[in-house]
Design an enzyme around this catalytic site. Structure first.
Site, mmCIF file in Angstrom:
data_model
loop_
_atom_site.group_PDB
_atom_site.id
_atom_site.type_symbol
_atom_site.label_atom_id
_atom_site.label_comp_id
_atom_site.label_asym_id
_atom_site.label_seq_id
_atom_site.Cartn_x
_atom_site.Cartn_y
_atom_site.Cartn_z
ATOM 1 C CE LYS A 62 24.751 61.895 -21.966
ATOM 2 N NZ LYS A 62 26.059 62.279 -22.397
ATOM 3 C CB THR A 63 25.586 66.003 -16.325
ATOM 4 O OG1 THR A 63 25.688 64.812 -16.514
ATOM 5 C CG2 THR A 63 25.461 65.924 -14.643
HETATM 6 N N1 LIG Z 1 27.342 74.527 -23.515
HETATM 7 C C1 LIG Z 1 28.628 74.463 -22.982
HETATM 8 N N2 LIG Z 1 29.535 75.311 -23.288
HETATM 9 C C2 LIG Z 1 30.853 75.039 -22.775
HETATM 10 N N3 LIG Z 1 31.149 73.790 -22.092
HETATM 11 C C3 LIG Z 1 30.064 72.959 -21.802
HETATM 12 C C4 LIG Z 1 28.674 73.288 -22.202
HETATM 13 N N4 LIG Z 1 27.941 72.454 -21.691
HETATM 14 C C5 LIG Z 1 28.807 71.346 -21.023
HETATM 15 N N5 LIG Z 1 29.869 71.908 -21.027
HETATM 16 C C6 LIG Z 1 31.096 71.255 -20.263
HETATM 17 O O1 LIG Z 1 31.348 70.072 -20.849
HETATM 18 C C7 LIG Z 1 31.709 68.790 -20.085
HETATM 19 C C8 LIG Z 1 30.954 67.896 -20.188
HETATM 20 O O2 LIG Z 1 29.579 68.132 -19.818
HETATM 21 P P1 LIG Z 1 28.651 67.091 -19.154
HETATM 22 O O3 LIG Z 1 29.493 66.495 -17.863
HETATM 23 O O4 LIG Z 1 27.391 67.777 -18.460
HETATM 24 O O5 LIG Z 1 28.516 66.233 -20.285
HETATM 25 P P2 LIG Z 1 27.641 64.793 -20.098
HETATM 26 O O6 LIG Z 1 26.992 64.750 -21.736
HETATM 27 O O7 LIG Z 1 26.718 64.561 -19.022
HETATM 28 O O8 LIG Z 1 28.761 63.750 -20.314
HETATM 29 P P3 LIG Z 1 28.666 62.126 -19.930
HETATM 30 O O9 LIG Z 1 28.045 61.733 -21.518
HETATM 31 O O10 LIG Z 1 30.315 61.626 -20.204
HETATM 32 O O11 LIG Z 1 28.323 61.868 -18.624
HETATM 33 C C9 LIG Z 1 31.862 69.721 -18.746
HETATM 34 O O12 LIG Z 1 33.233 70.122 -18.564
HETATM 35 C C10 LIG Z 1 30.994 70.931 -18.816
HETATM 36 O O13 LIG Z 1 31.233 71.866 -18.085
#
Ligand SMILES: Nc1ncnc2c1ncn2[C@@H]1O[C@H](COP(=O)(O)OP(=O)(O)OP(=O)(O)O)[C@@H](O)[C@H]1O
Length: 786
Positions: free
Chosen positions: A36-37
């Site tokens: 998401k982030t």
């Molecule tokens: N499309 C993708 N392919 C590979 N890795 C990814 C992809 N999108 C995100 N990631 C990786 O997955 C991990 C989690 O991403 P991110 O922090 O954006 O998730 P989030 O949904 O915001 O997490 P949270 O809900 O815990 O805040 C990070 O290490 C990011 O680099």
DNA sequence: CCATCCTGAATTTTT
DNA sequence: TTCAGGATGG
């Protein structure tokens, strides 16, 4: 191929849809670690490159300052990469350092500088520096743009003073802490003292409303705001002043909010006002305008601060098209998890299904199964710490590409950090504790900041009183009371009395001279505040106040520490001036200190084990996570156990904790724990029982570490669900010089001598930081490490 | 006015 | 166990 499309290759199709979204509302909902982030970050870059949006028209709200900083760095990197290709025809990471720096600073000037990216509090304090003088509250209270920001302890002292001194109430019946908490909650719901009284029409409610009202008077008299005002005042200002709202509405064409599940009503109102100009839904105009929020209701963990995840659930109705999931154009779901190995993810998914107040989500693993989750039951909190630190040591040793920074220890309450710290110190492992006592909360720092605040904002009587006799200048209680009373009688601020030499001479008695000297120093610097950089003002304060001198005079270790901290503060000012994106003024620096959290000090890539509460860990990730203190009453906390909604929030907290782990997850609890100095028995947390058993290991599948030659492993590693008898002496082992061993209380060490032989062996062991000790392995619990 | 000793309360989580 | 705030005496 442009780099934008190139960076789009780092995204899955759903993320890409979110990133490419241009105008109108969009909600991204998804479980933990689904990117998401990342989607939000890339979308900012995409708005600028593909849609030619000017960075100054973008407002991005993050949950912490650290998250904001990382997001800006990430965007900076994305642009630098793109420019490397277009200007040098070369990949960014292959360019020489010099060109990289040049590119980065160019991107900074072109893009990052103008981007409004930060927490609600920091962004809004910035807005208020422009516009607060156009605001008046319902009682005609007004503020000036050099307002102070009162932190939680300032706020609490103020409440305490009002309760006990001003209203002469018992602070037993009206505990200042809980009154302050109630007021804070009222403010976070947008309630004025009058509103609150209407909501609680009883004696207690009336009193609290009265305290609240006096509290606002005092804040205004000090030209100060508390944290809650930083949100509430802008909302009210926007509601009462169409022009001001118009300006910001027009400026922020694209609004993005991360961690939307933890916004509260006032924050929601703010977003809504900015995005819609306060118009009816039918009048909304989405040309060149968007609201983009991302969140996960299962990670809503700030309800104690009035966060409300129904705001997230209602987004579709509030802003979106309100259509169902299959037809909607204003919602995107992400269903792949990129962070955690499958075992970890399954445990998390399984746990959160125990909540009733939730909408079921899909969250599929993209990484391998991974190792099993390990569960450990310790005798007490010291043994728990011992287990964790042993594990950290052995993992670090086994894996050359793992460093200390890959480990984190997560717990429910700050007070739990202690035994882990002790054990880490003993083993000479570098670590950082997040939270607890913040740098800017230290006494010496608050003192020095008190001077700065009194200089930046002469009306700040609280700060003035803090420093008027710190260090001691012979200005006593009686004198201060005289001066304060006079100010009160005249209805002016304390500073107006202090700054008038004649008045001080009349009221000051024997200490009049001291007071005048003090006032002259402050007054002189107040004149200079516009001309001198903040660092120079600080330097002068340090030179002239005698504060550092006084510390030098004390000459003990503690004073030395304080002097060093004051030095650190000076560095912080200098750094602030250098980075001075926007507001390089003293007031700007002071705001940044008030709003800084401890997390901000944890730099990525520093090689130290992180210790923090589960709350602080939100949004972070670590290859190895230790989730400790899983005991009924501690986690879930006893204050949440009687209310189903609170219990579900504890469970969400556990979900957050588990989903921080990428590769390895260790869960632990103690059977007995020290609480206020006495030992209390502890029962394993219900959350442990809510995890699928087959995913939990209580001993290692492949015997890697800790196996003694004698077959049985150390007692604690047995069938962990049964009770263990762990005070068993060490089995017969052939000890040798050079063996690495683990001692129950001294930690890790190395054998330097063997004494005696046969049954009567004793060994000398060198423990890092503790020196050499001679130990009888039949009495002590000694484990050989591989 | 200031240093020191003593008592009792505190731990949920934070911008 | 730790620490802040009050009482006490110099
Ligand atoms: N499309 C993708 N392919 C590979 N890795 C990814 C992809 N999108 C995100 N990631 C990786 O997955 C991990 C989690 O991403 P991110 O922090 O954006 O998730 P989030 O949904 O915001 O997490 P949270 O809900 O815990 O805040 C990070 O290490 C990011 O680099």
């Amino acid at each position: 191929m442009t780099t934008t499309t190139d960076s789009l290759s780092h995204l899955n199709p759903h993320q890409r849809r979110a990133v490419e979204h241009f105008c109108g509302p969009l909600l991204v909902v998804a479980g933990a670690g689904s990117g998401k982030t990342r989607a939000l970050t890339y979308r900012i870059a995409n708005l600028i490159t593909e849609h030619k949006v000017n960075p100054e028209n973008i407002l991005a709200v993050t949950f912490t300052n650290k998250a904001a900083r990382e997001m800006k760095e990430r965007i900076q990197k994305l642009f630098a990469e793109q420019m490397a290709l277009s200007e040098y025809g070369e990949r960014y990471d292959l360019l020489p350092e010099y060109d990289q720096v040049k590119l980065r600073s160019k991107v900074y000037k072109l893009v990052i500088k103008d981007l409004w990216c930060g927490t609600f509090h920091s962004l809004l304090s910035r807005i208020l520096r422009f516009d607060i003088e156009k605001y008046q509250d319902e009682n005609g209270r007004a503020w000036k743009k050099n307002f102070s920001i009162f932190d939680e302890s300032d706020a609490q002292s103020l409440v305490k003073e009002i309760v006990t001194k001003q209203l002469n109430l018992s602070d037993k019946k009206f505990n200042p802490r809980s009154v302050r908490y109630t007021i804070s909650n009222a403010k976070n719901q947008g309630l004025s003292p009058k509103d609150y009284e209407k909501e609680e029409p009883n004696y207690k409610g009336r009193v609290i409303a009265e305290v609240y009202n006096c509290y606002q008077d005092r804040l205004a008299a000090n030209n100060a705001l508390d944290f809650d005002d930083l949100i509430l005042v802008p909302v009210r200002l926007f509601q009462q002043n169409e022009q001001v709202l118009g300006y910001w509405h027009n400026k922020f064409r694209h609004i993005l909010v991360d961690e939307y599940q933890d916004t509260n009503r006032t924050q929601y109102q703010l977003i809504s006002l900015l995005a819609t100009y306060g118009e009816q839904k039918s009048h909304w105009k989405w040309q060149n305008r968007s609201v983009f929020v991302v969140g996960d209701a299962d990670q809503s963990i700030y309800s104690f601060r009035m966060a409300d995840f129904t705001i997230l659930l209602d987004f579709q109705q509030d802003f979106g098209d309100g259509l169902d999931d299959d037809d909607t154009r204003s919602m995107v779901k992400l269903e792949e998890n990129y962070r955690s190995c499958e075992n970890i993810l399954q445990a998390a998914n399984h746990l959160i299904e125990n909540n009733t107040q939730r909408i079921d989500k899909v969250l599929k693993a993209t990484r391998g199964e991974g190792e099993q989750i390990f569960y450990f039951k310790a005798d007490d909190e010291v043994a728990e710490a011992n287990f964790v630190i042993n594990k950290i040591r052995s993992l670090e040793k086994e894996n050359p590409d793992i460093n200390w920074g890959n480990f984190s220890i997560l717990y429910r309450t700050n007070a739990q950090s202690r035994p882990f710290e002790d054990m880490l110190v003993r083993n000479g492992i570098p670590y950082t504790v997040v939270g607890g006592l913040k740098f800017y909360d230290r006494k010496e720092i608050k003192d020095v900041l008190g001077y700065l605040r009194a200089i930046a904002n002469p009306a700040d009587t609280v700060s003035l009183l803090r420093v008027i006799n710190t260090p001691r200048r012979g200005i006593g209680k009686a004198t201060i009371e005289n001066l304060t009373n006079a100010a009160q009688e005249l209805g002016v601020s304390l500073w107006e009395i202090l700054s008038d030499e004649t008045s001080v001479n009349t009221l000051g008695g024997r200490s009049a001279k001291s007071v005048n000297n003090f006032a002259k120093m402050i007054g002189r610097l107040q004149q200079e505040v516009e001309n001198l950089p903040a660092s120079e003002i600080l330097q002068t304060v340090l030179d002239e106040s005698g504060y550092v001198q006084d510390l030098h005079k004390q000459g003990n270790d503690e004073a030395e520490d304080r002097i060093r901290n004051v030095g650190e503060l000076y560095n912080a000012v200098r750094q602030y001036e250098e980075e001075a994106e926007q507001d390089a003024s003293l007031a700007g620096f002071l705001a940044s200190t008030a709003l800084s959290s401890d997390l901000d000090n944890v730099k990525e890539g520093q090689s130290a084990v992180s210790l923090m509460t589960l709350h602080s860990s939100k949004g972070l990730e670590f290859p190895v996570v230790f989730l400790v203190g899983l005991e009924q009453g501690l986690f879930p906390n006893y204050r949440s156990m009687n209310d189903p909604a609170s219990l579900e929030e504890e469970r969400r907290l556990c979900y957050v904790g588990i989903t921080r782990a990428q590769e390895r997850l260790f869960l632990s609890h103690a059977r007995e724990r020290r609480l206020y100095g006495t030992r209390e028995p502890a029962v394993r947390s219900q959350f442990l029982d809510e995890l699928p058993r087959e995913l939990l290991a209580t001993q290692y599948p492949r015997s890697v570490t800790y196996t003694n030659t004698g077959g049985r492993t150390s007692a604690s590693y047995n069938n962990g669900f049964e009770s263990t008898s762990s005070s068993k002496p060490t089995a017969n082992v052939n000890w040798q010089v050079g063996d690495k061993v683990m001692h129950k209380s001294f930690g890790a060490g190395e054998i330097t001598h063997i004494f005696g032989g046969g049954n009567k062996v004793s060994v000398a062991i060198k423990f890092p930081g503790l020196g050499q000790k001679i130990i009888d392995p039949r009495v002590a619990q000694l484990q050989k490490m591989e």
